[in-house]
Design a protein around this motif. Structure first.
Motif, short mmCIF file in Angstrom:
data_model
loop_
_atom_site.label_atom_id
_atom_site.label_comp_id
_atom_site.label_asym_id
_atom_site.label_seq_id
_atom_site.Cartn_x
_atom_site.Cartn_y
_atom_site.Cartn_z
N THR A 1 -7.73 12.10 -1.34
CA THR A 1 -8.09 12.71 -0.06
C THR A 1 -9.58 13.02 -0.06
OG1 THR A 1 -5.89 13.71 0.11
CG2 THR A 1 -7.62 14.63 1.50
N ALA A 2 -10.28 12.59 0.98
CA ALA A 2 -11.72 12.79 1.08
C ALA A 2 -12.01 14.11 1.80
CB ALA A 2 -12.38 11.63 1.82
N VAL A 3 -12.77 14.99 1.14
CA VAL A 3 -13.21 16.24 1.74
C VAL A 3 -14.68 16.43 1.40
CG1 VAL A 3 -10.96 17.35 1.66
CG2 VAL A 3 -12.46 17.53 -0.30
N TRP A 4 -15.35 17.36 2.08
CA TRP A 4 -16.76 17.60 1.83
C TRP A 4 -17.08 19.07 1.97
CZ3 TRP A 4 -19.63 19.60 5.92
CH2 TRP A 4 -19.03 19.51 7.18
N ALA A 5 -18.27 19.45 1.41
CA ALA A 5 -18.70 20.84 1.45
C ALA A 5 -20.22 20.89 1.37
CB ALA A 5 -18.08 21.64 0.30
N TYR A 6 -20.81 21.96 1.93
CA TYR A 6 -22.25 22.19 1.88
C TYR A 6 -22.60 23.05 0.66
CZ TYR A 6 -23.08 20.35 6.59
OH TYR A 6 -23.19 19.54 7.68
N PHE A 7 -23.70 22.67 -0.04
CA PHE A 7 -24.22 23.44 -1.16
C PHE A 7 -25.69 23.75 -0.89
CE2 PHE A 7 -20.49 21.79 -3.11
CZ PHE A 7 -20.16 22.67 -4.12
N ALA B 1 -1.96 29.33 4.50
CA ALA B 1 -3.00 28.69 5.31
C ALA B 1 -2.58 27.27 5.67
CB ALA B 1 -4.32 28.66 4.55
N PRO B 2 -3.08 26.71 6.80
CA PRO B 2 -2.74 25.33 7.18
C PRO B 2 -3.25 24.32 6.16
CG PRO B 2 -3.68 26.55 9.03
CD PRO B 2 -3.89 27.39 7.82
N ALA B 3 -2.57 23.19 6.07
CA ALA B 3 -2.98 22.13 5.16
C ALA B 3 -4.27 21.48 5.65
CB ALA B 3 -1.88 21.09 5.01
N MET B 4 -5.11 21.06 4.70
CA MET B 4 -6.38 20.42 5.06
C MET B 4 -6.16 18.93 5.25
SD MET B 4 -10.03 20.60 3.06
CE MET B 4 -10.16 22.33 3.45
N GLN B 5 -6.73 18.38 6.32
CA GLN B 5 -6.60 16.97 6.65
C GLN B 5 -7.70 16.17 5.95
OE1 GLN B 5 -3.96 16.02 8.34
NE2 GLN B 5 -3.35 18.18 8.65
N ASP B 6 -7.58 14.82 6.05
CA ASP B 6 -8.62 13.96 5.49
C ASP B 6 -9.95 14.21 6.18
OD1 ASP B 6 -6.88 12.87 3.75
OD2 ASP B 6 -6.41 11.09 4.95
N ASN B 7 -11.04 14.10 5.39
CA ASN B 7 -12.41 14.32 5.88
C ASN B 7 -12.60 15.76 6.36
OD1 ASN B 7 -13.06 11.59 5.42
ND2 ASN B 7 -12.21 11.02 7.41
N GLY B 8 -11.82 16.70 5.80
CA GLY B 8 -11.98 18.10 6.17
C GLY B 8 -13.08 18.76 5.35
N GLN B 9 -13.51 19.91 5.85
CA GLN B 9 -14.60 20.65 5.20
C GLN B 9 -14.04 21.83 4.43
OE1 GLN B 9 -17.38 22.49 7.83
NE2 GLN B 9 -18.70 23.27 6.20
N ILE B 10 -14.50 21.99 3.17
CA ILE B 10 -14.22 23.19 2.38
C ILE B 10 -15.34 24.18 2.69
CG2 ILE B 10 -13.93 24.13 0.07
CD1 ILE B 10 -12.89 21.45 -0.83
N LYS B 11 -15.00 25.23 3.43
CA LYS B 11 -16.01 26.14 3.94
C LYS B 11 -16.40 27.24 2.93
CE LYS B 11 -14.45 25.39 8.68
NZ LYS B 11 -13.94 26.01 9.93
N ARG B 12 -15.54 27.52 2.00
CA ARG B 12 -15.82 28.60 1.03
C ARG B 12 -16.38 27.97 -0.25
NH1 ARG B 12 -10.61 32.33 0.66
NH2 ARG B 12 -12.12 33.63 -0.43
N VAL B 13 -17.69 28.14 -0.47
CA VAL B 13 -18.40 27.54 -1.60
C VAL B 13 -19.15 28.65 -2.32
CG1 VAL B 13 -20.15 25.88 -2.29
CG2 VAL B 13 -18.59 25.32 -0.41
N ILE B 14 -19.05 28.65 -3.65
CA ILE B 14 -19.76 29.63 -4.48
C ILE B 14 -20.73 28.86 -5.35
CG2 ILE B 14 -19.51 31.43 -6.23
CD1 ILE B 14 -16.69 31.92 -5.19
#
Length: 507
Positions: free
Chosen positions: A39-45, A117-130
């Motif tokens: 599953t492809a997901v992305w996040a900002y750092f 929490a709802p399931a994350m779909q393909d190309n979804g964003q992980i918003k909580r990043v540490i």
């Protein structure tokens, strides 16, 4: 021929090595996870240093994915991840950047989130990043700490350094020595006095403890009396404050009213004493209840039985049903009204009133006197009466099977129900009319009931499967034999009917 074998072997080895190198290169280029299995997901750092393509993503130390690519968007790094499809990601998932070693390599720790929490779909964003700090930030913090320590040591050097600081330290040490010697002399000179005081105090405490231990009940009673007296005095003072007015006339009236109140209170206490004495002696209903243990136990059992009955009544569920079926061979309809009393989910009581077109067959003996020519003196006649039939059954469920027995259409019978698809489909088998003269075999009926909607159902089946058809010669009404039927009905629960059940007179 031998000259050709060696070059041929060398060629095969070169081809095999090239194929292995090509396969290894394609695997390293492609990565460990394919798009089909991930599953492809992305996040900002804010800081992606130490991260690179194919860096590990793990949960609890177990690799579950990798970084596929890192791009720059504005002032932030956009990191694309591939996560195995067997890992259930939710929208509250958390990514943590963590140092893998002191060499500057980093990996990502993944928390997949909570099940709520709802399931994350393909190309979804992980918003909580540490973003964890790197070694440079740690070294910078250590540098600041070192500078602070240097400032503290410099201040101590300025205060304690030189001849002035040394003199100050020497005076402080001398003062501490004199203080400790003074404390030591005081303790030594007053030790005997302190021991005597402690001995006397211990003796007094032991005497007090002995007195209170021997007269514990009296001390408790005295304390209770003191509390009661203080409470009464407080109430009297409040009453006096209320009664006393701003002048002497009000005070006299208040005192007079207080006397009347005290007299009434005295009479009331006298009456109360008589009542309590009568209750203690067992006089009256209350006294009997308090003194007669057997009667009190019976009252307790009666209250418990009433409570148990009320609990069962409130838990009882009533279900009213209406059903209409069309009998093909009979050419008429059959109607029924049912009432199910359900005390528990695995058992119920069924009461039915049925309007059956087959009616009730009665045999009458007719005596002709004198008989007609060629006829016997005594004749038997079968008469079909249209009447209502009654069913009263008890049912008990075991897993997907329900067993029933009791009255089925005014005769003894048994039945069984097989439930399928969460009770949406039911196969019912009934056997009854075991002693009817017009039937060669008992009456056997198979019914298939399907419930596609709430409170609505449809039925179809065959009645009297084992017997051949018999009709009344006068009315051509079917009185026995196989007959197909189909129909439907509805049912609903009725709490008002449940409330009326206790008022129904028992036979």
């Amino acid at each position: 021929m031998k000259k050709l074998v060696t070059p041929f072997r060398v060629g095969l080895l070169v081809i095999a090595a090239g194929a292995f190198f090509f396969a290894f290169y394609m695997f390293a280029r492609k990565g460990g996870l394919s798009d089909k299995d991930s599953t492809a997901v992305w996040a900002y750092f804010r800081d992606a240093s130490g991260l690179s393509a194919k860096s590990r993503v793990q949960i609890a130390g177990i690799p579950v994915g990798e970084i596929s690519s890192i791009t720059l968007e504005g002032t932030r790094a956009k990191v694309w991840l591939k996560i195995r499809r067997d890992v259930e990601l939710h929208e509250d998932a958390v990514l943590t950047k963590r140092s893998e070693s002191l060499l500057g390599d980093f990996l990502l720790d993944l928390n997949p989130g909570t099940e709520q929490a709802p399931a994350m779909q393909d190309n979804g964003q992980i918003k909580r990043v540490i973003d964890s700090q790197g070694m440079e930030a740690i070294f910078q913090s250590l540098t600041q700490i070192t500078a602070d320590i240097q400032q503290v040591t410099g201040a101590l050097r300025d205060v304690l350094g030189g001849e002035k600081g040394a003199g100050s330290l020497q005076r402080i040490v001398e003062n501490l020595i004199h203080l400790s010697e003074s404390v030591d002399d005081t303790v030594r000179s007053s030790g005997e006095k302190l021991n005597a005081i402690l001995t006397n105090f211990q003796g007094v405490s032991e005497d007090v403890r002995g007195v209170t231990r021997e007269n514990e009940a009296e001390v408790t009673r005295i304390i209770d009396n003191i509390e009661g007296i203080t409470k009464d005095v407080r109430e009297v003072l409040n009453t006096v404050k209320t009664v006393v007015g701003s002048n002497q006339g009000d005070l006299k009236e208040g005192v007079s009213s207080l006397k009347d109140t005290i007299q009434k209170l005295d009479r009331t206490l006298g009456n109360l004493e008589k009542i309590t004495e009568g209750v203690r002696n067992g006089d009256g209903v209350v006294g009997t209840l308090l003194t007669d243990r057997q009667l009190g136990q019976k009252l307790t059992d009666a209250v418990s039985d009433v409570s148990d009955y009320a609990t069962r009544l409130t838990g009882l569920q009533t279900e009213v049903g209406l059903q209409a079926t069309y009998l093909v061979a009979q050419g008429r309809s059959k109607n029924s009204l049912s009432l199910r009393l359900i005390p528990k989910p695995d058992k119920y009581y069924l009461l039915e009133i049925i309007d059956d077109p087959r009616g009730l067959v009665e045999v009458q003996v007719v005596q002709n006197n004198p008989p007609a020519s060629g006829q016997p003196v005594v004749q038997t006649q079968k008469i079909i009466k249209e009447t209502f039939k009654i069913s009263a059954q008890f049912a008990k469920r075991y897993y997907f099977t329900t067993l029933r027995f009791g009255l089925i259409e005014s005769t003894g019978g048994v039945g069984a129900d097989l439930h399928f698809l969460d009770d949406a489909l039911t196969l019912k088998m009934d056997a009854f009319n075991f002693s009817a003269e017009e039937l060669r075999y008992p009456r056997l009926r198979a019914t298939l009931r399907a419930q596609a909607f709430d409170h609505l159902f449809v039925t179809a089946g065959m009645d009297d499967i084992l017997n051949a058809q018999q009709r009344d010669t006068a009315t051509q009404r079917l009185i026995a034999g196989r007959d197909f039927f189909f129909g439907g009905g509805l049912f609903f629960t009725d709490d008002d009917l449940k409330a009326l059940l206790p008022s129904v007179p028992a036979p």
